[in-house]
Structure formats: C-alpha cells, structure tokens
Write a protein that holds these residues in place. Structure first.
Motif, PDB file in Angstrom:
ATOM      1  N   ILE A   1       6.431 -10.602   2.415  1.00  0.00           N
ATOM      2  CA  ILE A   1       6.091 -10.106   3.613  1.00  0.00           C
ATOM      3  C   ILE A   1       5.450  -8.827   3.639  1.00  0.00           C
ATOM      4  O   ILE A   1       4.318  -8.488   4.040  1.00  0.00           O
ATOM      5  CB  ILE A   1       7.434  -9.748   4.461  1.00  0.00           C
ATOM      6  N   LEU A   2       5.703  -7.871   2.744  1.00  0.00           N
ATOM      7  CA  LEU A   2       5.034  -6.563   2.514  1.00  0.00           C
ATOM      8  C   LEU A   2       3.672  -6.668   2.024  1.00  0.00           C
ATOM      9  O   LEU A   2       2.804  -5.981   2.578  1.00  0.00           O
ATOM     10  CB  LEU A   2       5.938  -5.801   1.594  1.00  0.00           C
ATOM     11  N   VAL A   3       3.390  -7.506   0.913  1.00  0.00           N
ATOM     12  CA  VAL A   3       2.056  -7.620   0.572  1.00  0.00           C
ATOM     13  C   VAL A   3       1.239  -8.327   1.635  1.00  0.00           C
ATOM     14  O   VAL A   3       0.024  -7.917   1.748  1.00  0.00           O
ATOM     15  CB  VAL A   3       2.108  -8.527  -0.699  1.00  0.00           C
ATOM     16  N   ALA A   4       1.751  -9.175   2.437  1.00  0.00           N
ATOM     17  CA  ALA A   4       1.032  -9.975   3.506  1.00  0.00           C
ATOM     18  C   ALA A   4       0.475  -8.638   4.674  1.00  0.00           C
ATOM     19  O   ALA A   4      -0.377  -8.981   5.124  1.00  0.00           O
ATOM     20  CB  ALA A   4       1.705 -10.886   4.172  1.00  0.00           C
ATOM     21  N   CYS A   5       1.272  -7.754   4.757  1.00  0.00           N
ATOM     22  CA  CYS A   5       1.089  -6.543   5.703  1.00  0.00           C
ATOM     23  C   CYS A   5       0.207  -5.613   5.132  1.00  0.00           C
ATOM     24  O   CYS A   5      -0.279  -4.898   6.164  1.00  0.00           O
ATOM     25  CB  CYS A   5       2.604  -5.971   5.940  1.00  0.00           C
ATOM     26  N   THR A   6       0.016  -5.414   3.976  1.00  0.00           N
ATOM     27  CA  THR A   6      -0.903  -4.399   3.327  1.00  0.00           C
ATOM     28  C   THR A   6      -2.264  -4.881   3.514  1.00  0.00           C
ATOM     29  O   THR A   6      -2.726  -6.016   3.321  1.00  0.00           O
ATOM     30  CB  THR A   6      -0.480  -3.938   2.277  1.00  0.00           C
ATOM     31  N   TYR A   7      -3.201  -3.898   3.646  1.00  0.00           N
ATOM     32  CA  TYR A   7      -4.243  -4.140   3.394  1.00  0.00           C
ATOM     33  C   TYR A   7      -5.188  -3.135   2.210  1.00  0.00           C
ATOM     34  O   TYR A   7      -5.171  -1.937   2.449  1.00  0.00           O
ATOM     35  CB  TYR A   7      -5.541  -4.022   4.607  1.00  0.00           C
TER      36      TYR A   7
ATOM     37  N   GLN B   1       2.850   3.115   1.774  1.00  0.00           N
ATOM     38  CA  GLN B   1       4.222   2.919   1.682  1.00  0.00           C
ATOM     39  C   GLN B   1       4.731   1.677   1.648  1.00  0.00           C
ATOM     40  O   GLN B   1       5.775   1.427   0.766  1.00  0.00           O
ATOM     41  CB  GLN B   1       4.801   3.827   2.813  1.00  0.00           C
ATOM     42  N   MET B   2       4.046   0.814   2.380  1.00  0.00           N
ATOM     43  CA  MET B   2       4.549  -0.622   2.310  1.00  0.00           C
ATOM     44  C   MET B   2       4.278  -1.377   0.905  1.00  0.00           C
ATOM     45  O   MET B   2       5.019  -2.068   0.409  1.00  0.00           O
ATOM     46  CB  MET B   2       3.743  -1.449   3.473  1.00  0.00           C
ATOM     47  N   ASP B   3       3.049  -0.684   0.293  1.00  0.00           N
ATOM     48  CA  ASP B   3       2.810  -1.270  -1.062  1.00  0.00           C
ATOM     49  C   ASP B   3       3.725  -0.804  -2.320  1.00  0.00           C
ATOM     50  O   ASP B   3       3.935  -1.302  -2.896  1.00  0.00           O
ATOM     51  CB  ASP B   3       1.192  -0.745  -1.421  1.00  0.00           C
TER      52      ASP B   3
ATOM     53  N   SER C   1       6.943  -0.035  -1.291  1.00  0.00           N
ATOM     54  CA  SER C   1       8.207  -0.955  -1.187  1.00  0.00           C
ATOM     55  C   SER C   1       8.041  -2.375  -1.969  1.00  0.00           C
ATOM     56  O   SER C   1       8.941  -2.829  -2.186  1.00  0.00           O
ATOM     57  CB  SER C   1       8.214  -1.018   0.139  1.00  0.00           C
ATOM     58  N   ALA C   2       6.811  -2.819  -1.705  1.00  0.00           N
ATOM     59  CA  ALA C   2       6.492  -3.917  -2.300  1.00  0.00           C
ATOM     60  C   ALA C   2       6.552  -3.955  -3.910  1.00  0.00           C
ATOM     61  O   ALA C   2       7.212  -4.817  -4.434  1.00  0.00           O
ATOM     62  CB  ALA C   2       5.119  -4.691  -2.091  1.00  0.00           C
ATOM     63  N   VAL C   3       6.094  -3.132  -4.489  1.00  0.00           N
ATOM     64  CA  VAL C   3       6.229  -2.834  -5.965  1.00  0.00           C
ATOM     65  C   VAL C   3       7.534  -2.677  -6.396  1.00  0.00           C
ATOM     66  O   VAL C   3       8.054  -3.359  -7.378  1.00  0.00           O
ATOM     67  CB  VAL C   3       5.430  -1.459  -6.325  1.00  0.00           C
ATOM     68  N   VAL C   4       8.505  -2.097  -5.680  1.00  0.00           N
ATOM     69  CA  VAL C   4       9.801  -1.822  -6.033  1.00  0.00           C
ATOM     70  C   VAL C   4      10.713  -3.065  -5.803  1.00  0.00           C
ATOM     71  O   VAL C   4      11.311  -3.540  -6.755  1.00  0.00           O
ATOM     72  CB  VAL C   4      10.434  -0.950  -5.314  1.00  0.00           C
ATOM     73  N   PHE C   5      10.436  -3.859  -4.792  1.00  0.00           N
ATOM     74  CA  PHE C   5      10.957  -5.286  -4.462  1.00  0.00           C
ATOM     75  C   PHE C   5      10.472  -6.104  -5.497  1.00  0.00           C
ATOM     76  O   PHE C   5      11.315  -6.945  -5.930  1.00  0.00           O
ATOM     77  CB  PHE C   5      10.804  -5.552  -3.078  1.00  0.00           C
ATOM     78  N   ALA C   6       9.157  -6.063  -5.924  1.00  0.00           N
ATOM     79  CA  ALA C   6       8.794  -7.145  -6.967  1.00  0.00           C
ATOM     80  C   ALA C   6       9.340  -6.925  -8.216  1.00  0.00           C
ATOM     81  O   ALA C   6       9.835  -7.819  -8.988  1.00  0.00           O
ATOM     82  CB  ALA C   6       7.175  -6.764  -7.135  1.00  0.00           C
ATOM     83  N   TYR C   7       9.576  -5.573  -8.464  1.00  0.00           N
ATOM     84  CA  TYR C   7      10.277  -5.285  -9.884  1.00  0.00           C
ATOM     85  C   TYR C   7      11.874  -5.518  -9.788  1.00  0.00           C
ATOM     86  O   TYR C   7      12.570  -6.151 -10.933  1.00  0.00           O
ATOM     87  CB  TYR C   7      10.289  -3.658 -10.304  1.00  0.00           C
ATOM     88  N   ILE C   8      12.449  -5.479  -8.649  1.00  0.00           N
ATOM     89  CA  ILE C   8      13.974  -5.946  -8.425  1.00  0.00           C
ATOM     90  C   ILE C   8      13.874  -7.488  -8.523  1.00  0.00           C
ATOM     91  O   ILE C   8      14.959  -7.968  -9.209  1.00  0.00           O
ATOM     92  CB  ILE C   8      14.520  -5.359  -7.212  1.00  0.00           C
ATOM     93  N   THR C   9      13.135  -8.090  -8.022  1.00  0.00           N
ATOM     94  CA  THR C   9      13.128  -9.660  -7.986  1.00  0.00           C
ATOM     95  C   THR C   9      12.976 -10.123  -9.475  1.00  0.00           C
ATOM     96  O   THR C   9      13.488 -10.897 -10.092  1.00  0.00           O
ATOM     97  CB  THR C   9      12.040 -10.145  -7.115  1.00  0.00           C
TER      98      THR C   9
END
Length: 153
Positions: free
Chosen positions: A38-44, A123-125, A127-135
């Motif tokens: 979701i976060l990667v889809a929302c960023t540009y 900020q969304m990106d 968050s996406a990095v943090v969640f990607a490493y958690i995943t």
C-alpha cells in the motif's frame, strides 16, 4: 520425542496454525507485506524501477503467503515431509526476494532525501522501507523455525 518409538511430527492444520510458532507468523507477514504494498503504491518518486520491483515482490509474496496459509488452514498438506521442505523453501525465497527489494527501496529513499521531495511521499517511503525490513525479518524467522520443524521429520 524418539522417532523409533513411533512418534511422527505433524504439520498443523486448521486453526492449530494459530498456535504453532512458525505458522503464527503468517498473519504478521500478510499485514506488514500489505503495508509495504500500500505505501509503495501511494508514493511517487523517480526512478520508478525500484518501486516496480518492490511492488512485484510484495504482491507476489502477499498472494503466495495467503495461498500457503490457506493450504495449511484447510489441511490440504496431508502431513507430508515434502510440505515441510516446501515451507522452508518458500519462506527462504520470500526472504531473499524481500531483502532484494528492501535494499533498492532504501537506496531510492535516501536519494529522495537529497531532492526537494514532497514530505508526505518521503514519510510514506520511509515507512515502506521500515515495513519492508520488518517483513524481511518475519520471513527470515519463519524460515528458521520451519527449517527446525523440517529437520525434526
């Protein structure tokens, strides 16, 4: 337990997957993987190629993890040794894929900080990095515990 005494380990099925250690990680993997998606889809951002790779990995792993969880939930795996090995193999591949997606995502995010990027996208990106490493960590832990379970067969 002694294998010569007739004990044969079983793979959990049904809602028993909510009580066994590697299988309880399915839900956090889905939640955090979905958040990355979701976060990667929302960023540009520019360049978009690392973002496309992250999207491909997160969508693939989300769908495959959901299918894998559903197979275990329905009990379609029939307590076979091959299913335990396949579980280790899938989660190892997912770990490698997520690590291969997290690193370029972090690099693009660092590159984005040097630009005049919109703060919300930045900020969304992050968050996406943090969640990607958690995943990635969740898939790695699942791989380790699945390998321990496989070894007990």
């Amino acid at each position: 337990m002694d294998p010569s005494a007739g004990y044969r380990p079983r793979l959990p099925s049904g809602f028993a997957i909510c009580a066994s250690l590697p299988d309880i990680l399915y839900l956090p993997e889905l939640v955090f993987g979905g958040l990355v998606w979701i976060l990667v889809a929302c960023t540009y951002i520019y360049p978009v190629n690392p973002q496309a790779w992250v999207m491909a990995v997160s969508i693939f792993c989300f769908i495959m993890t959901f299918i894998w969880m559903f197979v275990f939930l329905c009990g379609s795996h029939n307590d076979r040794y091959a299913w335990a090995a396949a579980d280790v193999f899938y989660h190892f591949i997912a770990t490698v894929l997520y690590l291969g997606a997290s690193v370029p995502l972090a690099e693009v995010t660092l590159f984005m900080s040097n630009y005049n990027a919109t703060l919300v996208y930045y900020q969304m990106d992050i968050s996406a990095v943090v969640f990607a490493y958690i995943t990635t960590l969740l898939y790695f832990v699942h791989t380790v515990f699945s390998a321990i379970r496989w070894k007990s067969f």
